[in-house]
Write a protein that holds these residues in place. Structure first.
Motif: not given
Length: 445
Positions: A19-36, A52-55
């Motif tokens: 679950f992602l609560t919101h798209l600020h960078a300090d909550h997406t550390k470890g999430l990336s475009s290649t995340w699967s 937009l953030k993870f193309s």
DNA sequence: GCGATCAGCT
DNA sequence: CACAGCTGATCGC
């Protein structure tokens, strides 16, 4: 070892749902475009912004939830291997566009993860969210709240965003012949800009990617990417400083900068500023420690003149995180059995239970006091970066016996201690362990 | 060369 | 001090 049934704002492998609560960078550390790893659940607006953030993000992994609607996930219990259901509902967190808090029910009990949130007194949207959350909890008991404790300390006292926004508008209106630049980040503070735009009947310049976000939000008429038609520009916060402003004033035209900042403790000149007095602090803390039935705090109305950081730069206490009074009201509403902070970045960090333990169920005194969390040298924690658990030690016992006055003094002194951001996000334990005493239920990275 | 992580800065 | 987040260096593939 580090795995969990589900994870919130935390992206280590092993969970069955994220679950992602919101798209600020300090909550997406470890999430990336290649995340699967597994399905990712988020709000509709967050889902719109993810590409937009993870193309190259695999959009087939995205699951959009409706705010205020219960959903059920059928997962596999990690303890028994049998099917297990997890129910969840998302509530508006009023932090930034798309931000939510999440309430879960499952074999682990009832768990509320606030994410970052700001629920202000007098804010209609927050009132609706509050009502929705209360309705979702009904007569259930919340076993644990993972709390946005960014400003969970009585020293953090700042006005609601409406008041701060008016102050920004006043600053701009009182500088009719100046260009104005306002520092913002990639997401958040849109409402402030819209208010400025509507109050002063001007469009605000934003950079092209930001205009896309504004369009997604439906603010088609308030923003522009044409610099020639407005004197007010919202620019990345990091893109201007004292030198930039001096340069603009020297070679271009009179220009002021405004920092709508979540850093309300920046007090440069203690003698003259309307800083919080010791007596006021003490009163606040007394309330935090002993009040059961008292009324809500009066929100700060008069915040005095805008603070000038520099000849050309104003700071305004516009915060997207709840202040201490608001956090207190929130905990009073939920009265969870246990309370855990999701942020420990502040030098003024105090375990939420220290101030708010008495507002929790059973009126337990604070079990865990201001644990130092002083991180040792990186090398020494390579094996385990877990913070010390809540077990007693001499330091804690000593602090527990301190008088309130001494504690306050200590809080002030501790402003100079070195603390680093050590945790954000949580895993949800997959067995219904004793949530009261399981100090590792909240996962440290 | 690319992505992930980290130091440094605001 | 440090919100949230950028830039640039370095490391491993």
């Amino acid at each position: 070892m580090d795995e969990a049934l589900i994870s919130v704002d935390r992206w280590a492998k092993g969970s069955q749902a994220y679950f992602l609560t919101h798209l600020h960078a300090d909550h997406t550390k470890g999430l990336s475009s290649t995340w699967s790893h597994a399905p990712l659940y988020c709000s509709s607006f967050t889902a719109d912004l993810i590409p937009l953030k993870f193309s190259d993000f695999d959009l087939s992994l995205l699951h959009v939830f409706e705010i205020g609607t219960w959903q059920t996930l059928n997962l596999i219990s990690r303890s028994s291997g049998a099917p297990t259901a997890v129910e969840f509902i998302a509530i508006d967190a009023c932090h930034c566009p798309g931000s939510v808090m999440l309430l879960f029910r499952g074999e682990f009990g009832c768990m509320l993860y606030t994410g970052d949130f700001r629920w202000e007194v007098g804010c209609e949207r927050a009132a609706k969210a509050k009502e929705m959350l209360a309705g979702a909890i009904k007569d259930d008991k919340v076993d644990v709240v993972y709390l946005d404790n960014t400003y969970c300390n009585p020293i953090y006292d700042f006005p609601n965003r409406q008041v701060a926004a008016q102050q920004v508008i006043d600053i701009i209106a009182s500088h009719p012949d100046h260009d104005v630049i306002i520092g913002i980040n990639t997401l958040g503070k849109e409402d402030l800009l819209v208010q400025i735009s509507e109050a002063l009947k001007i469009k605000i310049w934003v950079w092209p990617e930001r205009l896309w976000t504004m369009d997604l939000l439906g603010f088609y008429d308030n923003f522009t990417i044409n610099t020639s038609i407005t004197r007010v520009r919202a620019v990345p916060q990091y893109s201007f400083n004292v030198e930039t402003l001096e340069e603009l004033n020297r070679i271009k035209c009179p220009t002021i900068g405004i920092m709508p900042s979540g850093l309300p403790w920046v007090k440069k000149s203690p003698p003259k500023t309307k800083s919080i007095s010791r007596a006021h602090l003490t009163a606040r803390c007394k309330k935090a420690e002993w009040s059961e039935d008292d009324d809500e705090y009066e929100p700060m109305g008069d915040i005095g003149p805008p603070e000038k950081l520099h000849k050309y730069i104003f700071t305004v206490p516009y915060s997207d995180h709840s202040n201490f009074a608001e956090i207190m009201d929130f905990v009073k509403l939920i009265r969870p059995k246990n309370l855990k902070g999701i942020v420990s970045s502040s030098s003024c960090y105090i375990e939420p239970m220290y101030y708010l333990g008495l507002l929790c169920q059973g009126n337990r005194p604070s079990e865990v006091l201001n644990s130092k969390l002083k991180r040792k040298a990186r090398a020494t924690v390579a094996g385990s970066n877990k913070k010390p658990s809540g077990s007693y030690n001499a330091e804690l016992v000593r602090k527990r016996s301190m008088t309130l006055k001494a504690r306050l003094k200590r809080i002030r002194l501790s402003k100079h201690s070195i603390l680093r951001k050590v945790r954000k996000g949580a895993k949800i334990p997959d067995i219904s362990a004793d949530l009261k005493t399981d100090s590792d239920g909240n996962q440290v990275e």
